[in-house]
Design a protein around this motif. Structure first.
Motif, PDB file in Angstrom:
ATOM      1  N   TYR A 175       0.829  -1.208   0.000  1.00  0.00           N
ATOM      2  CA  TYR A 175       0.000   0.000   0.000  1.00  0.00           C
ATOM      3  C   TYR A 175       0.863   1.257   0.000  1.00  0.00           C
ATOM      4  N   VAL A 197      -1.577  -1.018  -4.200  1.00  0.00           N
ATOM      5  CA  VAL A 197      -2.800  -0.297  -3.856  1.00  0.00           C
ATOM      6  C   VAL A 197      -2.447   1.115  -3.404  1.00  0.00           C
ATOM      7  N   ALA A 227      -4.174   4.565  -1.547  1.00  0.00           N
ATOM      8  CA  ALA A 227      -5.308   4.924  -0.692  1.00  0.00           C
ATOM      9  C   ALA A 227      -5.120   6.332  -0.155  1.00  0.00           C
ATOM     10  N   LYS A 261     -12.793   6.106  -8.048  1.00  0.00           N
ATOM     11  CA  LYS A 261     -13.345   4.933  -8.732  1.00  0.00           C
ATOM     12  C   LYS A 261     -12.623   4.698 -10.052  1.00  0.00           C
ATOM     13  N   LYS A 294      -8.938   3.764  -9.390  1.00  0.00           N
ATOM     14  CA  LYS A 294      -8.798   2.612  -8.496  1.00  0.00           C
ATOM     15  C   LYS A 294      -7.966   2.945  -7.247  1.00  0.00           C
ATOM     16  N   LEU A 340      -8.334   3.630  -3.109  1.00  0.00           N
ATOM     17  CA  LEU A 340      -9.204   3.442  -1.956  1.00  0.00           C
ATOM     18  C   LEU A 340      -9.375   4.763  -1.211  1.00  0.00           C
ATOM     19  N   TRP A 343     -10.462   6.071   2.420  1.00  0.00           N
ATOM     20  CA  TRP A 343     -10.751   5.760   3.812  1.00  0.00           C
ATOM     21  C   TRP A 343     -11.067   7.084   4.501  1.00  0.00           C
ATOM     22  N   TYR A 366     -14.446   5.624   8.411  1.00  0.00           N
ATOM     23  CA  TYR A 366     -13.557   4.465   8.417  1.00  0.00           C
ATOM     24  C   TYR A 366     -12.513   4.619   9.524  1.00  0.00           C
TER      25      TYR A 366
END
Length: 149
Positions: A79, A109, A111, A127, A130, A132, A134, A138
């Motif tokens: 990440y 990933v 985020a 979206k 791609k 994330l 949070w 969260y």
């Protein structure tokens, strides 16, 4: 009958008072991360991630970090995480930074972890790219899980 009715009203009023006080306490507790400066927020988030099972959690040096504040790994997935400590909703720029930083650090990933919520354009961009997102909810759920554990 009048005594029972009065007792019932008093009980309901007491229950409402307890619910209000608990809600205020919860908001004050979570507002603690709003009082932090940006760097302290990054370190705080890194600690939460470690407690949630992320490994090799590293807070980047700050300047020249290509928009990424935390590097981490969990379950074999790497990440690149952009932390945003804002007083208003988080916009598209944070998503773009996470996207670029994910590729720069060669992570799987990307985020954005924020103390606020995201704007509609940021959600749409995330979206498409791609990434994330949070958000505050969260973050609060991570803190609640930490308390339970």
């Amino acid at each position: 009958m009048v005594v029972i009715g009065a007792a019932l009203i008093a009980l309901v009023a007491l229950m409402i008072g307890v619910i209000v006080l608990l809600g205020r306490r919860r908001r004050r507790r979570f507002a603690g991360f709003d009082e932090m400066d940006g760097r302290d927020f990054e370190v705080f988030c890194a600690g939460l991630l470690e407690k949630r099972g992320f490994l090799d959690v590293e807070v980047t040096k700050g300047s020249g970090d290509y928009g990424i504040d935390i590097l981490a790994e969990k379950d074999g997935v790497t990440y690149a995480i952009q932390c945003k400590h804002y007083a208003a909703p988080v916009g598209v720029k944070a998503v773009q930074e996470a996207y670029a930083g994910r590729d720069y650090y060669d992570r799987m990933v990307g985020a954005v972890l924020a103390n606020q919520y995201f704007t509609a354009p940021a959600v749409e961009a995330a979206k498409k790219l791609k990434i994330l997102l949070w958000d505050r909810g969260y973050l609060e759920s991570m803190m609640e899980e930490e308390d339970k554990g």
